[in-house]
Write an enzyme that holds these catalytic residues in place. Structure first.
Site, PDB file in Angstrom:
ATOM      1  N   ASP A 480       0.829  -1.209   0.000  1.00  0.00           N
ATOM      2  CA  ASP A 480       0.000   0.000   0.000  1.00  0.00           C
ATOM      3  C   ASP A 480       0.861   1.255   0.000  1.00  0.00           C
ATOM      4  OD1 ASP A 480      -2.316   1.502  -0.001  1.00  0.00           O
ATOM      5  OD2 ASP A 480      -3.179   0.515   1.754  1.00  0.00           O
ATOM      6  N   ASP A 550     -10.500   1.809  -3.027  1.00  0.00           N
ATOM      7  CA  ASP A 550     -10.976   1.546  -1.665  1.00  0.00           C
ATOM      8  C   ASP A 550     -12.496   1.490  -1.618  1.00  0.00           C
ATOM      9  OD1 ASP A 550      -8.517   1.302  -0.498  1.00  0.00           O
ATOM     10  OD2 ASP A 550      -8.445   3.339   0.296  1.00  0.00           O
TER      11      ASP A 550
END
Length: 742
Positions: A480, A550
């Site tokens: 990430d 997301d």
């Protein structure tokens, strides 16, 4: 033969029966562009494709006796500023203390069977010497003592060209590069609609379109990542082109940091496209005998509309970009614990989730954020990649073994590029953060960025991550990056070299990926940057799938996945069934619709299986069985968009096997419409006209499905209670088509 070269006329024709790319050396020694588009049969001379005999008023011309030869009106391969061209150049380079207008003159060429890899940068590759052919053109600027190499690769069976540039300092004095684009392309006109993928966090890669007009139209990123806001993709389509017909040119930069893609339309209504590293804030010092390599641009041509363009990208990336070990491999169906537990978990909780998920047929548990340091929220511990013994007192190795005993693979979340001010790493190494330690550093999500332009920091992360991979026999890493770069300076670079920071940073990221993926080829990497903030072909070279967004809401994902498919194949998109109410939109959608959307990607779950009802568990088992049955088709088939969520209340798409014997169709209707007869059939595409297909007990010929359409399940109209099968908002249906004997 894929490249024809006329040594007398100095013409180059790259052609494979699908496309042709033609250029030549002009009489001033620079390269003139002649053609890029649908394949032309080879001939002795193509120079007539550019007019050199039309003088224009008030123009500057290079030769006193030839007023028609001026670079302002000529199509070029890699233009420089000055010498009668006033448009933005592809390259700006010089010496610190002398003035000179760059002029790179043709010197030589080389044809290479196959495709060399780019040093330090991701790029497409050839699988063997017959898969592709590369042309390298060498140009020289004698005053600067510099050599410019332009590389072109054409693939044997794909309508794609890749381009890049490399500059070498062959003199003794240092050169300064202010701008060096990967490619430039001059068109004959401006009659195009510019299409790009724009957005923001939770709504990435929405389709944006505008007509080309006089001036500069550009997309870019200055965020240290390719960004949520602008993907490094651009298409130029003719105004008559649709999803299925017409000419489209597509461009994609294989790069994950600051970029610029722009089209400049001049006063003659001629369009010039350029793509490469963003020149703002960029300044690279090139010492004697050093070279600078640009990222690669992928250029595709389609005469079958936007879907044809997308399929060209998809096939190239599946065959010639993603890691070979993952190209034909089934990706595991995973469950991520984030939306199930957030930071609140322990070993027993995770093992119970894994055991429950295994009963549903799910294949891997991924432990997300919160397993390291003292990470109970997002305010601490990034950089401290040691297990939190308060949560996992027996350590990661024990957890990994227990997960394995449930029948599941084990994966971990890392955010290796970040550092928390509240961390042991920062307290010991405040100079490791991007920016100057004696100046203000802007926080993003309570964190700073580690200086990946430094080899010692990359080495530190390599040691930490490789040790954990070995210790846990890890199968998967979610990498990430949750914030962009501000104060883009390194305490390790001199004042004059700070303009090199952004590029050196991403080279550091690539080098860590390179080391880890080479040493641990069995580990599946999924890239992520706050969701889809770094979804680009540069990272697909190392991580064959990317967390698409997301935002896991099934309705919002229709737009996100539809837009993403313009350039990127389905099997690169992380797409999961998440909990409801959705954690990003608070919308409640049926479990069936969540799965029907997520099937068209790399399938997984973001929820707590321990909270599912028995009915829901049965549905999840069926979903997992369904995806396992069809994931090869989803991975290898041709994806075709049918109805756009950007212009319809309905969305539809189809994946067709290469041999046209089977297909999956996804149909979605966001809001119910009362007493409507609209969209009772769905027109398909990509099938064989003369094949007979069976669909849910009925048979149709391919031409019937593509001309008349597939009959959709009946929608509730207010009175047809017993016969209606589609009801309410957030409808969806997935059809399987199988060819049968006629």
């Amino acid at each position: 033969m894929l490249i024809y070269m006329d040594s007398e006329k100095l013409q180059f024709n790259l052609t494979n029966g699908k496309i042709s790319y033609i250029f030549h050396v002009m009489k001033n020694g620079q390269l003139g562009h002649l053609y890029f588009g649908k394949a032309l049969r080879n001939r002795a001379d193509f120079s007539h494709l550019q007019a050199y005999d039309i003088p224009t008023a008030a123009s500057c011309h290079i030769y006193e006796d030839d007023p028609a030869f001026n670079l302002e009106t000529l199509r070029q391969e890699y233009p420089t500023y000055g010498n009668s061209d006033f448009r933005e150049p592809a390259i700006s380079v010089g010496r610190e203390n002398s003035a000179h207008v760059p002029k790179f003159i043709y010197d030589s060429y080389k044809i290479i069977e196959g495709k060399p890899l780019l040093k330090g940068l991701p790029s497409t590759y050839s699988n063997d010497q017959e898969d592709a052919t590369t042309l390298q053109i060498n140009l020289k600027d004698e005053y600067l003592k510099a050599e410019l190499q332009l590389s072109y690769t054409i693939f044997r069976d794909k309508p794609a060209i890749t381009r890049s540039a490399s500059l070498k300092n062959t003199g003794s004095e240092e050169l300064v590069i202010d701008r060096i684009m990967s490619a430039a392309l001059d068109f004959q006109d401006k009659e195009f609609i510019l299409t790009h993928l724009g957005g923001a966090w939770a709504r990435e890669r929405y389709i944006k379109e505008r007509n080309l007009e006089m001036g500069i139209q550009s997309i870019s990123s200055l965020r240290g990542a390719s960004s949520h806001q602008h993907n490094p993709f651009m298409a130029l389509r003719r105004p008559y082109a649709t999803e299925h017909t017409g000419e489209v040119y597509g461009f994609n930069l294989v790069y994950s940091s600051n970029f610029m893609m722009q089209v400049e339309v001049d006063h003659y209504d001629v369009a010039r496209l350029m793509a490469g590293i963003h020149p703002f804030g960029f300044k690279w010092y090139l010492k004697a005998e050093e070279s600078f390599q640009t990222p690669e641009v992928v250029m595709v041509y389609s005469d079958k509309g936007l879907n044809g363009m997308s399929q060209a990208f998809h096939r190239l990336y599946r065959d010639n970009l993603i890691p070979k070990q993952w190209r034909d491999a089934d990706r595991p169906i995973l469950i991520n614990n984030w939306e199930a537990t957030y930071f609140n978990f322990n070993e027993e909780k995770l093992v119970n989730i894994a055991a429950s998920a295994n009963e549903l047929g799910i294949e891997m548990l991924v432990l997300d954020d919160g397993w390291f340091g003292k990470r109970n929220d997002d305010t601490s511990s990034l950089g401290d990649w040691d297990v939190d013994l308060n949560k996992l007192p027996n350590g990661l190795e024990s957890l990994a073994k227990r997960i394995s005993k449930t029948g599941m693979k084990f994966g971990l979340w890392f955010e290796p590029e970040m550092i928390s001010p509240n961390s042991e790493l920062y307290r010991n190494h405040p100079d490791w953060a991007v920016g100057f330690s004696d100046q203000h550093r802007t926080l993003g999500r309570n964190q700073l960025v580690l200086d990946f332009s430094r080899a010692d920091i990359v080495d530190y992360l390599y040691d930490k991550m490789s040790s954990i991979i070995k210790q846990t026999n890890l199968s998967y890493i979610k990498w990430d990056m949750n914030r962009y770069i501000t104060e883009p300076f390194s305490e390790n670079l001199s004042a004059k070299n700070q303009g090199e920071f952004f590029h050196r940073y991403i080279l550091g990221v690539y080098s860590l990926y390179e080391r880890l993926t080479k040493e641990f080829p069995h580990v599946l990497f999924e890239s992520c940057a706050g969701g889809g903030g770094r979804f680009d072909p540069g990272l697909l070279y190392y991580a064959p799938q990317t967390w698409t967004s997301d935002n896991t809401d099934a309705v919002e994902r229709l737009k996100i996945q539809y837009g993403t498919s313009y350039a990127y194949p389905l099997y690169s998109m992380g797409s999961h069934v998440s909990a409801v109410p959705n954690h990003q939109t608070y919308r409640e959608t049926p479990l069936e619709t969540r799965a029907n959307t997520a099937y068209f990607g790399t399938f997984g779950y973001e929820l707590d299986p321990l909270t599912l009802s028995e009915e829901e568990r049965i549905m999840v088992k069926e979903q997992v069985v369904f995806y396992k049955k069809f994931r090869q088709l989803i991975r290898e088939g041709d994806f075709i968009r049918l109805l756009s969520p950007f212009s319809n209340n309905e969305t539809a798409w189809i994946v067709v096997s290469r041999d046209q014997t089977e297909a999956l169709v996804g149909y979605y209707k966001v809001l119910a419409t009362p007493n409507s007869r609209k969209q009772q059939t769905l027109t398909l595409s990509g099938l064989a006209e003369d094949r007979l297909y069976e669909i849910e007990g009925r048979t149709y010929y391919g031409d019937e499905l593509m001309q008349v359409g597939l009959q959709l399940p009946t929608e509730f109209n207010g009175v047809n209670h017993s016969s209606s099968k589609r009801r309410g908002d957030f409808q969806s249906h997935v059809f399987y088509l199988k060819s049968i004997e006629n």
